[in-house]
Scaffold this active site. Structure first.
Site, PDB file in Angstrom:
ATOM      1  N   ARG A 195       0.523  -1.269   0.071  1.00 14.67           N
ATOM      2  CA  ARG A 195       0.016  -0.087  -0.092  1.00 14.67           C
ATOM      3  C   ARG A 195       0.956   1.148  -0.149  1.00 14.67           C
ATOM      4  O   ARG A 195       0.413   2.302  -0.403  1.00 14.67           O
ATOM      5  CB  ARG A 195      -1.012   0.011   1.164  1.00 14.67           C
ATOM      6  CG  ARG A 195      -1.624   1.355   1.209  1.00 14.67           C
ATOM      7  CD  ARG A 195      -2.925   1.096   2.307  1.00 14.67           C
ATOM      8  NE  ARG A 195      -2.852   0.487   3.381  1.00 14.67           N
ATOM      9  CZ  ARG A 195      -2.064   0.911   4.420  1.00 14.67           C
ATOM     10  NH1 ARG A 195      -1.626   2.038   4.625  1.00 14.67           N
ATOM     11  NH2 ARG A 195      -2.060   0.036   5.500  1.00 14.67           N
TER      12      ARG A 195
ATOM     13  N   LYS B 266      -8.984   8.197 -18.725  1.00 11.83           N
ATOM     14  CA  LYS B 266      -9.430   8.606 -19.972  1.00 11.83           C
ATOM     15  C   LYS B 266      -8.384   8.258 -21.119  1.00 11.83           C
ATOM     16  O   LYS B 266      -8.147   7.387 -21.514  1.00 11.83           O
ATOM     17  CB  LYS B 266      -9.851  10.265 -19.772  1.00 11.83           C
ATOM     18  CG  LYS B 266     -10.781  10.473 -18.591  1.00 11.83           C
ATOM     19  CD  LYS B 266     -12.277   9.801 -18.692  1.00 11.83           C
ATOM     20  CE  LYS B 266     -12.676  10.012 -17.415  1.00 11.83           C
ATOM     21  NZ  LYS B 266     -12.890  11.439 -16.666  1.00 11.83           N
TER      22      LYS B 266
HETATM   23  C1  LIG Z   1     -12.982  11.506 -15.419  1.00 16.78           C
HETATM   24  C2  LIG Z   1     -12.426  13.104 -14.960  1.00 16.78           C
HETATM   25  C3  LIG Z   1     -12.044  13.013 -13.421  1.00 16.78           C
HETATM   26  C4  LIG Z   1     -12.235  11.736 -12.660  1.00 16.78           C
HETATM   27  O1  LIG Z   1     -11.395  10.778 -12.762  1.00 16.78           O
HETATM   28  P1  LIG Z   1     -11.870   9.403 -12.509  1.00 16.78           P
HETATM   29  O2  LIG Z   1     -10.864   8.426 -13.194  1.00 16.78           O
HETATM   30  O3  LIG Z   1     -13.324   9.008 -13.015  1.00 16.78           O
HETATM   31  O4  LIG Z   1     -12.019   9.338 -10.953  1.00 16.78           O
HETATM   32  C5  LIG Z   1     -11.467  14.246 -13.008  1.00 16.78           C
HETATM   33  N1  LIG Z   1     -11.104  15.295 -14.056  1.00 16.78           N
HETATM   34  C6  LIG Z   1     -11.520  15.134 -15.326  1.00 16.78           C
HETATM   35  C7  LIG Z   1     -11.495  16.278 -16.458  1.00 16.78           C
HETATM   36  C8  LIG Z   1     -12.354  14.103 -15.930  1.00 16.78           C
HETATM   37  O5  LIG Z   1     -12.685  13.851 -17.101  1.00 16.78           O
END
Ligand SMILES: *Cc1c(COP(=O)(O)O)cnc(C)c1O
Length: 404
Positions: free
Chosen positions: A55, A221
């Site tokens: 961790r 993303k």
């Molecule tokens: C999706 C997103 C987040 C959050 O990320 P997660 O991986 O879903 O927790 C933060 N900032 C932006 C611009 C995003 O598109």
């Protein structure tokens, strides 16, 4: 132990492929393995560089962390190391992998003291905004919302603040901040700055080079890129700050699993190809949408008339692959604006109706279907995340859905 070529000598597309590989040995692996360990052999007093419990630090994270740090660093760290300056805020960047983008945002918000002040965009990732409101209520933190494209307003809001959160381009309104101006002003005012670079990726812009203290990513993303993992990351050149953020990760426990970390690196290998194709297709679709009889408004920084166009051209490589679209209301139609936009989402066959973005598959959604989205986001705004399918197939599906 993995190896990363000196980033200063290589282009980002090369770093994405070459960084975080195992050391070269005859018969050795070309890819890192997926080490499955909750603990490591360890006795006596442990030094900070030793693995002891998975961790706190985990070698499953290191290849991806090295590759992302090299990408965001953009070679500047190497130049400074050559000058013999290898520590402090100007050292080479380090990346810290988290279990999600939200875990990374939570670690960042923990830097604001009770009763402190947080400056944040009025339009930004909505779960982050919900968390900011919760922290504000529980810890007496003052929230100052700004139009991140309005540099004077951002600079004015920095007075006495503790932290500036920047998104550029913003989610989902695609406003573009003047990064050198607002990050420079934050530094001059002694306000820590964090840039959410999820939309632009390190291929599109490098906020550390413009003076950001920390870069934040939803690795979920573009970096991972295949809609199959949820991960987040922070990148900084400030060694003391990195230690604080790592401590947060260790104590709050929002850590990545070994296989997720491996998938993220696997996805990162093709980032340049995916992002270049998605950006080019997005610019072409935005150009066509701007002339479409069923479209009232298009937002994409590639469009010469877009409010963010000149700034994006000056500080970004490309314009990103997210488009904002508002369908034209039907003359004499009974539908309200939201229903008209929902009908487009219902009519697509190739585009995927889903939230999230940055995957190889093109997606769209009406943002205000979420009750937590900012109320200044139009009810009928569709956010399009352009993937890597053929541009003509994407256009045919979208054109038909708009006319349906
Ligand atoms: C999706 C997103 C987040 C959050 O990320 P997660 O991986 O879903 O927790 C933060 N900032 C932006 C611009 C995003 O598109």
């Amino acid at each position: 132990m993995s190896t990363t070529p000196e980033p200063g000598t290589l282009a980002p597309a090369t770093i994405a492929v070459a960084a975080g590989r195992p050391a070269r040995a005859q018969g050795g692996h070309v890819n890192p393995s997926v080490p499955m360990n909750s603990t490591y052999v360890s006795r006596g007093v442990v030094t900070p560089d030793e693995l002891s419990y998975a961790r706190g630090d985990n070698d499953a994270w290191h290849p991806f962390e090295e590759a992302l740090a090299a990408l965001e660093d953009g070679g500047a760290g190497t130049a400074r190391r050559a000058d013999g300056d290898a520590s402090g805020p100007d050292a080479a960047a380090t990346a810290i992998l988290f279990s999600s983008g939200m875990a990374a945002i939570a670690a960042i918000f923990s830097l604001v003291p009770d009763g402190g002040t947080l400056v944040l965009p009025r339009h930004a990732y909505q779960a982050g905004m919900v968390l900011a409101r919760q922290i504000s209520e529980r810890h007496g933190v003052t929230l100052r919302y700004v139009d991140i494209a309005d540099t004077d307003a951002v600079v004015a809001a920095l007075d006495g603040a503790d932290l500036l959160l920047v998104e550029s381009p913003t989610n989902p309104m695609l406003e573009v901040a003047d990064l050198p101006a607002v990050l420079g002003a934050a530094r001059a005012a002694g306000v820590r700055s964090v840039v959410d670079n999820t939309f632009a990726t390190p291929l599109g812009q490098r906020p550390l080079v413009h003076g950001a203290d920390v870069v934040l990513h939803s690795v979920t993303k573009y970096l991972a890129g295949h809609s199959d993992v949820v991960l987040g990351a922070l990148v900084t050149r400030d060694a003391a700050l990195a230690a604080t953020l790592r401590d947060h990760r260790t104590l709050h426990g929002a850590i990545a699993g070994p296989f997720e970390a491996w998938l993220a690196l696997r996805g990162l290998r093709t980032l340049a190809l995916r992002f270049e194709r998605a950006q080019a297709t997005a610019a072409e679709l935005a150009r066509r949408l701007a002339d479409h009889p069923e479209v009232a408004e298009v937002r994409h920084p590639s469009l010469p008339g877009d409010p963010g166009h000149e700034r994006a051209k000056a500080q970004m490589t490309g314009f990103g692959a997210i488009i904002g679209v508002r369908p034209r209301p039907r003359p004499g139609g009974a539908d309200d604006a939201a229903a008209r936009a929902d009908a487009v989402v219902d009519a697509v066959r190739l585009w995927l109706p889903a939230t999230s973005l940055g995957g190889v598959e093109s997606m769209l959604e009406r943002r205000r279907r979420w009750g937590t989205e900012a109320t200044t986001v139009p009810e009928d705004l569709l956010r399009l995340s352009v993937g890597i399918e053929d541009v003509e197939d994407l256009w045919a599906d979208l054109d038909r859905a708009l006319r349906a």
